[in-house]
Design an enzyme around this catalytic site. Structure first.
Site, PDB file in Angstrom:
ATOM      1  N   TYR A   1      -2.748  -5.697 -11.765  1.00 45.23           N
ATOM      2  CA  TYR A   1      -2.938  -5.066 -13.077  1.00 45.23           C
ATOM      3  C   TYR A   1      -4.163  -4.167 -13.022  1.00 45.23           C
ATOM      4  CZ  TYR A   1       0.565  -8.166 -15.139  1.00 45.23           C
ATOM      5  OH  TYR A   1       1.749  -8.816 -15.449  1.00 45.23           O
ATOM      6  N   GLU A   2      -4.106  -3.042 -13.737  1.00 52.28           N
ATOM      7  CA  GLU A   2      -5.175  -2.041 -13.656  1.00 52.28           C
ATOM      8  C   GLU A   2      -6.507  -2.559 -14.205  1.00 52.28           C
ATOM      9  OE1 GLU A   2      -3.148   0.980 -15.743  1.00 52.28           O
ATOM     10  OE2 GLU A   2      -3.848   0.355 -17.711  1.00 52.28           O
ATOM     11  N   SER A   3      -6.480  -3.688 -14.880  1.00 50.52           N
ATOM     12  CA  SER A   3      -7.735  -4.290 -15.346  1.00 50.52           C
ATOM     13  C   SER A   3      -8.539  -4.862 -14.185  1.00 50.52           C
ATOM     14  CB  SER A   3      -7.421  -5.395 -16.349  1.00 50.52           C
ATOM     15  OG  SER A   3      -6.480  -6.307 -15.815  1.00 50.52           O
TER      16      SER A   3
END
Lengths: 259, 272, 272, 259
Positions: free
Chosen positions: A50-52
């Site tokens: 996930y881009e987080s």
């Protein structure tokens, strides 16, 4: 459990695209739902990114955002946002980029920025790019999941937020993009794939009950149909029960969002 | 050395009308309490910078604090649109909003350049997209060794960056953990910085995935328990997904929004 | 997914004559056991890359494994010279050693570019020094926004990077903590990677300051307890400062050095 | 405790240069010894930064290397090596860069690379640059500590590893270097400081017992003496006892090294 919704069929068909043991950069919404379904069924070794900054997240329920605590709690590693884009996505380490979108065109270009009018004065302002442009550029291949309609499947997107095949064969190579681009587009009616020579998206599969006429009616360009058009295998009982359990266990309505 | 201040003092001292202000926090640790204090202190003409504007900037924009927005994804995560952001862009209400739009990769690298004291960052990004045509702060740069053409984006150096963290010690050293996004870069890139925290403790026991900002790299620390709601603070609170979903209805209508802000933000302190 | 192998297998499979090889570890976690295995397997014509060559490269250079050295500080920390390195540069013994010399900032950024899939990195460095005159891999680059002239260095992408870590799990996920230097970047920049570890465990409990390398980002993991000696592995061993000091006398004389290596490295396995 | 060595006087004089509450990027060897002496005496709030990524290290004994475990164990934060150079040193956040060297010239340029012959075929090969070039460029000011001799204090260094004032006034400004450069050079005989107008290093202080003649004899250029030449205050008992305790508690011989 022989009845299911078109959305369920779409999500299950998308999940089936994800091979076990591969890594997948996951957008929120439909992609996250399908990716987590794959992990919970045939692909327990699927690595969700996930881009987080969560690498190898293993949520037991569907996150509403790409930054829910469950993602960090279950990740193999949590890294900074600059790192996930620079060290992990950009070099082309990630097998599959899994995207949704608001508008998709004949050559797999995706628009999540603005519809109608002019960019400075749009009719409908959408959320924008997020991580999508670089996911579409750098992942080894891209899987797109979108509900199909004449409004969303258009001849040419109003704004190219994420580059697919541009205007056709050769454009990605000319631009030196790392990944192979959108290899498959899963909709609520069937599956589209790029023609090997022209890169135009062609209908290769219909979901059970859907017809070519429906697909053509829901497509803004003259949709070509593959000679060997096949029918998607219907959802299995376990696929359906796991999907429904996942959604029941989450606050997520699965609505479109590409954060 | 960071000064321990009240949130009202911190915002009054560090945030001026017309400033370029970054409130960061990637879904996690979004500094809502600080955003509300900016609304209460009626700051104007701000250039707001943030990767994911989220509900916090929807509120600042709808209350007329912003002149310009620099961002990469302006939605309500998992829900849909930011209606105040859309209303400002589509209809100029309550005021026209100038936008500078990037991708996440570009914004993250702009903060990295800012934190590194460099005027620009290099990435392989935006290729083939229309963003490059509409955003002036995206330019090509050529590798002096290979001749490859890559993308350059200019450094982001906000006048002030505000972030929320789990805790600080009495000396002003800040500790955050969980998803820490781009906060370290945003703080180090800024001319001034304010950190709101859940608690101030005697000493900071190390925690896995922690990011520590030494007191000498921060201007001010303010105690603001629950200051990230409806976002969350790992170890202290969970994300209020229900509020994010309810925001869709609250924010859709101008009057409903204004009423809600008056009641829950402006009215939340007697001095307004 | 990383394969769990023996150190001998790992070096045999991943390190070839003529390769560009980086053994990283910034004072802490230096992969000495792997370096000794490279000596035992008599690799030749290596281009050795490392910020601080340290005793480990003094040994590889003195044993004739190296054709070229890319580095930024070639000393025995706190003690003085690396005599085998000096003998190779000053007198070409046992073979001439070509050098490519940078600063720490430049080397670190070269690994960052390599890990990021970029052909070069930008820094503000080398200004006014003679390094820029003698090292071809230092060039000016101009900011497309401000016109400022900065320094560009090309990416480092070793054929193989070897690092030492505290532990791995049975799936090949690697965990290291303490001073982790530039190891993550060096591993991610490399075409192939080998990690030696103190122990292989069932699961990796999170540790503050940890760096985790997922198994899918590593090629091979080899068990090598004590594999960082005379460097150290935080939580497992302390730096053998006495050995570093004694190395000065051992390495000063060619025969003493060769005898020591024969006895302690070549002789340390029966197959040599 | 009225007797002390010239090295002790040098280290104590250097420690006195470090103000409490400032941040100091510390090279190993003599700088590390002096910086830790300062922390243990008048500057308990001195922030020590080591290039190994240790921010705010508080060692209770002298480290032999810049990467000893005691530095990480006692640091406020341990960051990666790229981060310490890019986020902390490069932007000019650090007050003082504390360096040693093998050769120093009239204008404060430092050589730690090679002496004699040609760069490709040197008479004496030294360790090289390490972090020094960027420390010398980016810290707000630079403090140099070096034993003084005709061999080490030369008219012009054989190799400019770390830039001081180049060929004199204006060079740093022309090159756009962030920091102010070497503001003070502490030796075993006294203290040299740059002339405000020419930037040439001038003798401003003599340590007790040292003479101008000794200083001139130990300098490879015609050493100028400040009109207001003063004498360094002699080591205090507590300074000496703390220094000796520090050295006793460590394996470090304080030998020159700039790792």
């Amino acid at each position: 459990m022989s009845n299911w919704t078109a959305d369920e069929m779409m999500t299950i068909a998308a999940a089936r695209q994800l091979r076990d043991g591969t890594s997948c950069f996951v957008g929120i919404g439909l992609p996250s739902t399908a990716a987590n379904l794959a992990r919970a069924t045939h692909a327990p070794g699927l690595v969700l990114i996930y881009e987080s900054g969560c690498l190898g997240a293993k949520p037991d329920r569907l996150p509403l955002s790409i930054g829910d605590g469950i993602l960090a709690d279950t990740a193999d590693a949590v890294v900074s946002v600059p790192e996930v884009f620079n060290y992990w996505l950009q070099p082309g380490r990630i097998d599959i980029g899994f995207l949704g979108g608001a508008q998709l065109d004949r050559y797999g270009n995706i628009n999540t920025t603005a519809i109608g009018g002019d960019y400075r004065d749009p009719k409908v302002r959408l959320p924008g790019a997020g991580g999508a442009p670089e996911i579409a550029a750098s992942c080894r291949e891209v899987v797109v999941i979108m509900r199909q309609s004449r409004r969303t499947f258009v001849e040419r997107v109003d704004f190219v937020t994420s580059f697919g095949y541009g205007t056709g064969a050769g454009d990605r190579e000319r631009l030196g993009l790392r990944g192979a681009g959108p290899q498959v587009v899963i909709t609520d009616l069937g599956i589209l794939q790029p023609d090997p020579s022209t890169r135009e998206l062609v209908l290769t599969r219909l979901h059970p009950g859907a017809t070519v006429e429906q697909a053509r009616a829901a497509t803004g360009w003259r949709l070509r149909v593959a000679d060997d058009l096949r029918t998607t295998e219907q959802p299995g009982d376990s696929e359906l029960s796991v999907l429904r359990a996942l959604k029941a266990a989450s606050a997520d309505d699965g609505s479109a969002s590409t954060a | 050395m960071a000064e321990i201040v009240s949130l009202a003092e911190g915002v009054a001292e560090l945030v001026n009308d017309g400033d370029t202000v970054a409130l960061e926090g990637f879904t996690h640790l979004i500094p809502f309490a600080a955003g509300h204090e900016i609304v209460r202190q009626r700051r104007r003409d701000l250039e707001l910078v943030r990767m994911t504007p989220d509900v916090i900037y929807d509120q600042l924009i709808g209350m007329g604090c912003a002149r310009r927005l620099v961002f990469s994804w302006g939605g309500n995560p998992g829900v849909g649109s930011l209606h105040r952001f859309r209303d400002a862009v589509e209809h100029g209400w309550p005021a026209p909003l100038e936008i500078e739009e990037h991708s996440h990769a570009g914004m993250a690298n702009r903060y990295v350049a800012g934190a590194s004291g460099l005027p620009f960052a290099v990435l392989s990004g935006y290729t083939g997209t229309d963003l490059a045509r509409h955003t002036a702060t995206i330019k090509p740069v050529t590798c002096p060794f290979t001749g490859d053409v890559l993308t350059a984006v200019p450094a982001l150096n906000p006048d002030v960056t505000i972030v929320h963290a789990q805790r600080a010690d009495r000396a002003g050293n800040v500790q955050m953990w969980g998803i820490t996004g781009v906060q370290k870069e945003a703080v180090l890139a800024a001319r001034r910085s304010l950190v709101t925290v859940e608690e101030i403790v005697d000493s900071l026991a190390p925690v896995p995935t922690q990011v520590v900002l030494p007191t000498w790299a921060v201007n001010a620390v303010a105690l603001a328990p629950g200051g990230s709601h409806p976002s969350y603070t790992q170890g202290y609170s969970v994300r209020d997904n229900t509020f994010y979903q309810s925001w869709d209805a609250i924010s859709r209508d101008r009057d409903t929004f204004t009423g809600w802000m008056r009641q829950h933000v402006l009215g939340a302190r007697r001095d307004t």
